[in-house]
Write a protein that holds these residues in place. Structure first.
Motif, PDB file in Angstrom:
ATOM      1  N   THR A   1     -13.552   1.516 -14.433  1.00 32.71           N
ATOM      2  CA  THR A   1     -14.249   0.054 -14.327  1.00 32.71           C
ATOM      3  C   THR A   1     -13.376  -1.283 -14.424  1.00 32.71           C
ATOM      4  N   GLU A   2     -12.510  -1.198 -15.186  1.00 26.93           N
ATOM      5  CA  GLU A   2     -11.404  -2.369 -15.487  1.00 26.93           C
ATOM      6  C   GLU A   2     -10.498  -2.246 -14.373  1.00 26.93           C
ATOM      7  N   ARG A   3      -9.990  -0.980 -14.027  1.00 30.37           N
ATOM      8  CA  ARG A   3      -8.722  -0.803 -13.036  1.00 30.37           C
ATOM      9  C   ARG A   3      -9.272   0.165 -11.818  1.00 30.37           C
ATOM     10  N   PRO A   4      -9.980  -0.221 -11.046  1.00 29.25           N
ATOM     11  CA  PRO A   4     -10.487   0.823 -10.014  1.00 29.25           C
ATOM     12  C   PRO A   4      -9.183   1.420  -9.222  1.00 29.25           C
ATOM     13  N   ARG A   5      -9.411   2.652  -8.468  1.00 28.97           N
ATOM     14  CA  ARG A   5      -8.285   3.112  -7.672  1.00 28.97           C
ATOM     15  C   ARG A   5      -8.502   2.714  -6.311  1.00 28.97           C
ATOM     16  N   LEU A   6      -7.228   2.225  -5.667  1.00 26.48           N
ATOM     17  CA  LEU A   6      -7.291   1.743  -4.230  1.00 26.48           C
ATOM     18  C   LEU A   6      -6.598   3.181  -3.537  1.00 26.48           C
ATOM     19  N   ALA A   7      -7.402   3.762  -2.873  1.00 27.24           N
ATOM     20  CA  ALA A   7      -7.135   5.137  -2.335  1.00 27.24           C
ATOM     21  C   ALA A   7      -6.925   4.809  -0.782  1.00 27.24           C
ATOM     22  N   VAL A   8      -5.983   5.173  -0.128  1.00 25.90           N
ATOM     23  CA  VAL A   8      -5.449   5.099   0.942  1.00 25.90           C
ATOM     24  C   VAL A   8      -5.408   6.393   1.978  1.00 25.90           C
ATOM     25  N   PHE A   9      -5.899   6.532   3.217  1.00 27.62           N
ATOM     26  CA  PHE A   9      -5.796   7.497   4.120  1.00 27.62           C
ATOM     27  C   PHE A   9      -5.335   6.948   5.490  1.00 27.62           C
ATOM     28  N   ARG A  10      -4.265   7.787   5.975  1.00 29.53           N
ATOM     29  CA  ARG A  10      -3.823   7.398   7.306  1.00 29.53           C
ATOM     30  C   ARG A  10      -4.066   8.587   8.215  1.00 29.53           C
ATOM     31  N   SER A  11      -4.774   8.056   9.272  1.00 30.47           N
ATOM     32  CA  SER A  11      -4.720   9.227  10.308  1.00 30.47           C
ATOM     33  C   SER A  11      -3.862   8.715  11.602  1.00 30.47           C
ATOM     34  N   ASN A  12      -3.935   9.422  12.606  1.00 30.29           N
ATOM     35  CA  ASN A  12      -2.933   9.218  13.834  1.00 30.29           C
ATOM     36  C   ASN A  12      -3.457   7.764  14.551  1.00 30.29           C
ATOM     37  N   ASN A  13      -5.048   7.526  14.329  1.00 32.83           N
ATOM     38  CA  ASN A  13      -5.565   6.421  15.147  1.00 32.83           C
ATOM     39  C   ASN A  13      -5.824   5.371  14.169  1.00 32.83           C
ATOM     40  N   HIS A  14      -6.100   5.579  12.953  1.00 29.93           N
ATOM     41  CA  HIS A  14      -6.564   4.490  12.171  1.00 29.93           C
ATOM     42  C   HIS A  14      -5.981   4.456  10.563  1.00 29.93           C
ATOM     43  N   ILE A  15      -6.281   3.626   9.566  1.00 30.65           N
ATOM     44  CA  ILE A  15      -5.705   3.478   8.272  1.00 30.65           C
ATOM     45  C   ILE A  15      -7.127   2.709   7.690  1.00 30.65           C
TER      46      ILE A  15
END
Length: 179
Positions: free
Chosen positions: A81-95
């Motif tokens: 809750t204090e430090r949430p996770r910034l999750a990234v997903f990369r596809s061929n068409n979008h991020i």
């Protein structure tokens, strides 16, 4: 068969079609499929004997490598809750970028190249660029700061920290997020 049971997964990471004898095992990239088929030979006295071991392995696909790296990262990284996770997903068409509180299993903020405002601004024709990724990072930072989130843990999602992933992280830092 005793020799076949002593093979570790590290021993299975060898070049394609390496031959060591009669039994075989396949390696899927994430786990070894330990399917051994013993090849029996008969000697002059009519006694059955095991021949040497044949190990077949294949190179892990790019997606399997990403998945393995992501699992390794997720074992160590957890959003709170204090430090949430910034999750990234990369596809061929979008991020895509999401800020996730893993303790409550809630997505607190999300941004991607699919957002109408970003889509109109960027006018992407051939997939996301480094500049588009930077803008998504700035947008996720803006949304997080509006919601009172200033510190996050960066989860690159198994992707190499280079190019579009690095640009998104830099954009989020420019926008005011700390990680």
């Amino acid at each position: 068969m005793a020799a076949a049971a002593q093979i570790s997964s590290a021993a299975l990471r060898i070049p394609e079609r390496a031959v060591y004898g009669g039994s075989f095992a396949t390696f899927s990239g994430l786990s070894a499929e330990k399917t051994f088929a013993a090849r029996m030979t008969v000697n002059v006295q009519g006694q059955a004997r095991h021949s040497a071991l044949l190990v077949e392995a294949r190179e892990a696909t790019r997606r399997e490598k990403v998945k393995a790296r992501h699992l390794r990262i997720r074992k160590k990284l957890n959003g709170t809750t204090e430090r949430p996770r910034l999750a990234v997903f990369r596809s061929n068409n979008h991020i895509y970028a999401q800020v996730i509180d893993d303790t409550q299993q809630h997505t607190l903020a999300a941004a991607s190249t699919l957002l109408p405002a970003l889509r109109e601004e960027l006018k992407l024709t051939s997939g996301p660029t480094v500049e588009a990724s930077r803008r998504v990072g700035q947008e996720i930072a803006k949304i997080c700061l509006e919601r009172g989130i200033s510190k996050v843990a960066f989860d690159r999602g198994g992707f190499v920290y280079h190019g579009r992933i690095q640009a998104l992280a830099d954009g989020a830092r420019e926008g005011g997020l700390e990680f």
